[in-house]
Write a protein that holds these residues in place. Structure first.
Motif, PDB file in Angstrom:
ATOM      1  N   LEU A 229       0.831  -1.205   0.000  1.00  0.00           N
ATOM      2  CA  LEU A 229       0.000   0.000   0.000  1.00  0.00           C
ATOM      3  C   LEU A 229       0.864   1.253   0.000  1.00  0.00           C
ATOM      4  O   LEU A 229       0.539   2.246  -0.657  1.00  0.00           O
ATOM      5  CB  LEU A 229      -0.925  -0.012   1.214  1.00  0.00           C
ATOM      6  CG  LEU A 229      -1.978  -1.121   1.252  1.00  0.00           C
ATOM      7  CD1 LEU A 229      -2.774  -1.059   2.545  1.00  0.00           C
ATOM      8  CD2 LEU A 229      -2.918  -1.025   0.052  1.00  0.00           C
ATOM      9  N   SER A 230       1.978   1.215   0.719  1.00  0.00           N
ATOM     10  CA  SER A 230       2.882   2.368   0.758  1.00  0.00           C
ATOM     11  C   SER A 230       3.516   2.608  -0.602  1.00  0.00           C
ATOM     12  O   SER A 230       3.666   3.759  -1.035  1.00  0.00           O
ATOM     13  CB  SER A 230       3.969   2.149   1.815  1.00  0.00           C
ATOM     14  OG  SER A 230       4.900   3.206   1.818  1.00  0.00           O
TER      15      SER A 230
ATOM     16  N   GLY B 178      11.975   4.826  -5.338  1.00  0.00           N
ATOM     17  CA  GLY B 178      12.838   3.779  -4.790  1.00  0.00           C
ATOM     18  C   GLY B 178      13.252   4.075  -3.360  1.00  0.00           C
ATOM     19  O   GLY B 178      13.317   3.170  -2.512  1.00  0.00           O
ATOM     20  N   GLY B 179      13.543   5.361  -3.064  1.00  0.00           N
ATOM     21  CA  GLY B 179      13.887   5.723  -1.695  1.00  0.00           C
ATOM     22  C   GLY B 179      12.734   5.549  -0.739  1.00  0.00           C
ATOM     23  O   GLY B 179      12.883   5.020   0.366  1.00  0.00           O
ATOM     24  N   MET B 180      11.540   5.993  -1.159  1.00  0.00           N
ATOM     25  CA  MET B 180      10.357   5.837  -0.312  1.00  0.00           C
ATOM     26  C   MET B 180      10.026   4.361  -0.092  1.00  0.00           C
ATOM     27  O   MET B 180       9.525   3.979   0.976  1.00  0.00           O
ATOM     28  CB  MET B 180       9.158   6.537  -0.944  1.00  0.00           C
ATOM     29  CG  MET B 180       9.294   8.047  -1.030  1.00  0.00           C
ATOM     30  SD  MET B 180       7.877   8.766  -1.916  1.00  0.00           S
ATOM     31  CE  MET B 180       8.417  10.476  -2.057  1.00  0.00           C
ATOM     32  N   LYS B 181      10.301   3.556  -1.076  1.00  0.00           N
ATOM     33  CA  LYS B 181      10.007   2.120  -1.008  1.00  0.00           C
ATOM     34  C   LYS B 181      10.756   1.446   0.149  1.00  0.00           C
ATOM     35  O   LYS B 181      10.253   0.492   0.754  1.00  0.00           O
ATOM     36  CB  LYS B 181      10.391   1.466  -2.341  1.00  0.00           C
ATOM     37  CG  LYS B 181      10.046  -0.011  -2.466  1.00  0.00           C
ATOM     38  CD  LYS B 181      10.436  -0.531  -3.836  1.00  0.00           C
ATOM     39  CE  LYS B 181      10.102  -2.003  -3.972  1.00  0.00           C
ATOM     40  NZ  LYS B 181       8.644  -2.243  -3.999  1.00  0.00           N
ATOM     41  N   THR B 182      11.948   1.944   0.443  1.00  0.00           N
ATOM     42  CA  THR B 182      12.705   1.386   1.563  1.00  0.00           C
ATOM     43  C   THR B 182      12.527   2.197   2.845  1.00  0.00           C
ATOM     44  O   THR B 182      12.484   1.641   3.940  1.00  0.00           O
ATOM     45  CB  THR B 182      14.205   1.308   1.217  1.00  0.00           C
ATOM     46  OG1 THR B 182      14.678   2.602   0.833  1.00  0.00           O
ATOM     47  CG2 THR B 182      14.442   0.327   0.082  1.00  0.00           C
ATOM     48  N   LEU B 183      12.410   3.524   2.719  1.00  0.00           N
ATOM     49  CA  LEU B 183      12.356   4.377   3.910  1.00  0.00           C
ATOM     50  C   LEU B 183      11.059   4.246   4.685  1.00  0.00           C
ATOM     51  O   LEU B 183      11.079   4.068   5.913  1.00  0.00           O
ATOM     52  CB  LEU B 183      12.561   5.838   3.501  1.00  0.00           C
ATOM     53  CG  LEU B 183      12.340   6.878   4.609  1.00  0.00           C
ATOM     54  CD1 LEU B 183      13.285   6.639   5.782  1.00  0.00           C
ATOM     55  CD2 LEU B 183      12.498   8.297   4.066  1.00  0.00           C
TER      56      LEU B 183
END
Length: 494
Positions: A185-186, A301-306
């Motif tokens: 969802l994120s 990509g950054g938001m996917k991990t952060l």
């Protein structure tokens, strides 16, 4: 940083600790070796992925060499990278040399000892692979700064709108299934925000529809496969190693996915952006390929991990921290009359929690750079000479959990950076730079650094305006962490 060797090694003067005073330390040879050609890199690759795993790989070598600076090979090795030899930096003092672009070259080192084919990027070397000494780097990064500045008034309202939908979906899943897998969802929310921010359009109204995250994930996987393991049973280790780490995955297999992304951005983005790019000497299609990379790789990509890491660590911290965050956030929002930049800036605990999440699990764990000259770098105990042309590598989670800098470094401490703790922010490395530094066209620090901090704070604010507390189950993924929300307690007061 220059090498000032003297007749007495113990009198070597080193200035490699950026932001710290020079110290007299003994000059020591860098321990470790690379093993036999071809076989040494493969042995280290198997240790890294299968026999030991990342953290144990580095920890055992620290113990073996009694040093946080040593030589080893970094994956992927043969046949993807032509030279796997690196000098590893695993402490808070030596690590910042990797940010000093006057001392290290950042040419084609984004992914480490190999560079993906430019076929992934429309045939261009996009900005992330350029060294700041290349004229096009400043032109492209200047364009990114300009685009972000022109959209600054959209950051908070747009992200809050996207978060509202995210939390509604999470609530529905927890109600129906008893749990909600946050990552999926994120990811959808993050792509929606990024696309709407840069293109002023809902991706659902474009040719990619709801497939944006899937298209980007596939594109990212093909580039980063040499750096990951899928966590398959041991029986499949050799097969996985051959498929992911021995030969590059052919770009043509993801060409259609990337073309769909590129077309959606090109058709939806304002022509004024491409006009400005042309004024800066950048072709319209090259600008679009760079913007797709920034939006897809850097931002999404950054938001996917952060974001999953942030939710994981805050969730695991428990109700006491949740109550403290609720009190701070709700009190300040009431006093300020809403969620504003001024309100966010006054939330000292909320800011500290975000910094702590970035410290304990940096979204990009690796840093590489090639020495532009002979250097002397020091850790806490000694100085080491690095020759011009040698590749330097830093594993960020070890540097940001340096026990000689941070008390209880493996523990998530929400208030770590409150009050006097702010002085430790110079040791928080996460954006291709130190937290106390600012991105410029002359460095490689993320142009969206401040936006990332803002969005992370807004996520916590929206979370604790809606809920008093929540619980999660945490896990690990090939790149990053997973978070499954198992309960939500709605706010009893605002």
């Amino acid at each position: 940083m220059s090498s000032n060797s003297s007749s007495s090694p113990s009198k070597l003067q080193s200035s490699s600790s950026i932001g710290s005073p020079s110290t007299d330390l003994p000059l020591k040879p860098i321990p470790g070796n690379y093993g036999l050609p071809f076989f040494g890199p493969i042995k280290d690759r198997l240790d890294y992925f299968y026999r030991q795993g990342k953290d144990t790989f580095f920890q055992t070598r620290i113990q073996e060499h009694q040093s946080t600076v040593f030589r080893t090979n970094m994956p992927p090795g043969p046949f993807i990278s032509s030279n796997s030899n690196v000098i590893v930096l695993l402490d808070a003092i030596s690590f910042p040399i990797l940010f000093d672009t006057s001392k290290v070259q950042k040419l084609n080192v984004l992914d480490g000892t190999y560079m993906p084919s430019t076929a992934y990027f429309g045939g261009y070397r996009v900005c992330a692979f350029l060294d700041p000494s290349e004229p096009k780097h400043a032109r492209l990064k200047g364009l990114f700064f300009s685009i972000l500045a022109s959209r600054h008034d959209k950051f908070i309202p747009l992200f809050r709108s996207c978060l509202s939908e995210l939390f509604i979906n999470i609530e529905d899943q927890v109600s129906d299934k008893g749990k909600s897998y946050f990552n999926t969802l994120s990811d959808s929310m993050s792509f929606d925000f990024v696309f709407r921010l840069f293109c002023d359009q809902n991706p659902l109204d474009t040719s990619i529809g709801s497939k944006g995250p899937t298209l980007v994930d596939k594109w990212l996987f093909f580039q980063l496969a040499p750096l990951m393991t899928l966590g398959l049973p041991k029986l499949f280790n050799i097969l996985e190693d051959l498929l992911l780490h021995s030969i590059p995955l052919p770009p043509f297999l993801v060409k259609s996915s990337y073309k769909k992304l590129y077309n959606a951005f090109y058709e939806s983005m304002s022509s004024s952006i491409f006009d400005e790019a042309q004024q800066r000497g950048i072709k319209r299609n090259e600008a679009c390929h760079n913007l797709v990379f920034m939006a897809g790789f850097n931002a999404y990509g950054g938001m996917k991990t952060l974001f999953p890491a942030l939710i994981k660590w805050v969730g695991l911290a428990g109700e006491k921290l949740h109550r403290q965050l609720c009190d701070e956030i709700r009190t300040i929002v009431r006093a300020e009359g809403g969620v504003t930049l001024s309100a966010l800036d006054k939330m000292t605990l909320t800011k500290s929690v975000v910094y702590e999440a970035l410290r304990i699990e940096p979204p990009v764990p690796f840093q590489y750079g090639k020495a532009k000259e002979n250097l002397v770098v020091n850790n806490h105990d000694a100085a080491f000479e690095i020759k011009k042309g040698e590749m330097i590598f830093g594993y960020q989670p070890f540097a940001t959990k340096d026990p000689k800098v941070f008390e209880n470094p493996e523990e998530f401490v929400g208030h770590r950076f409150v009050g006097e703790g702010e002085k430790l922010l110079k040791y928080v490395y996460w954006s291709n730079g130190r937290e106390i530094d600012d991105p410029t066209v002359e460095n490689k620090q993320c142009p969206g650094k401040d936006l990332v901090l803002l969005l992370s704070r807004v996520m916590l604010v929206e979370l604790f305006l809606r809920y008093d507390t929540f619980t999660i189950d945490a896990g690990t993924l090939p790149l990053g962490s997973s978070a499954t929300i198992t309960s939500l307690t709605k706010a009893t007061s605002i």
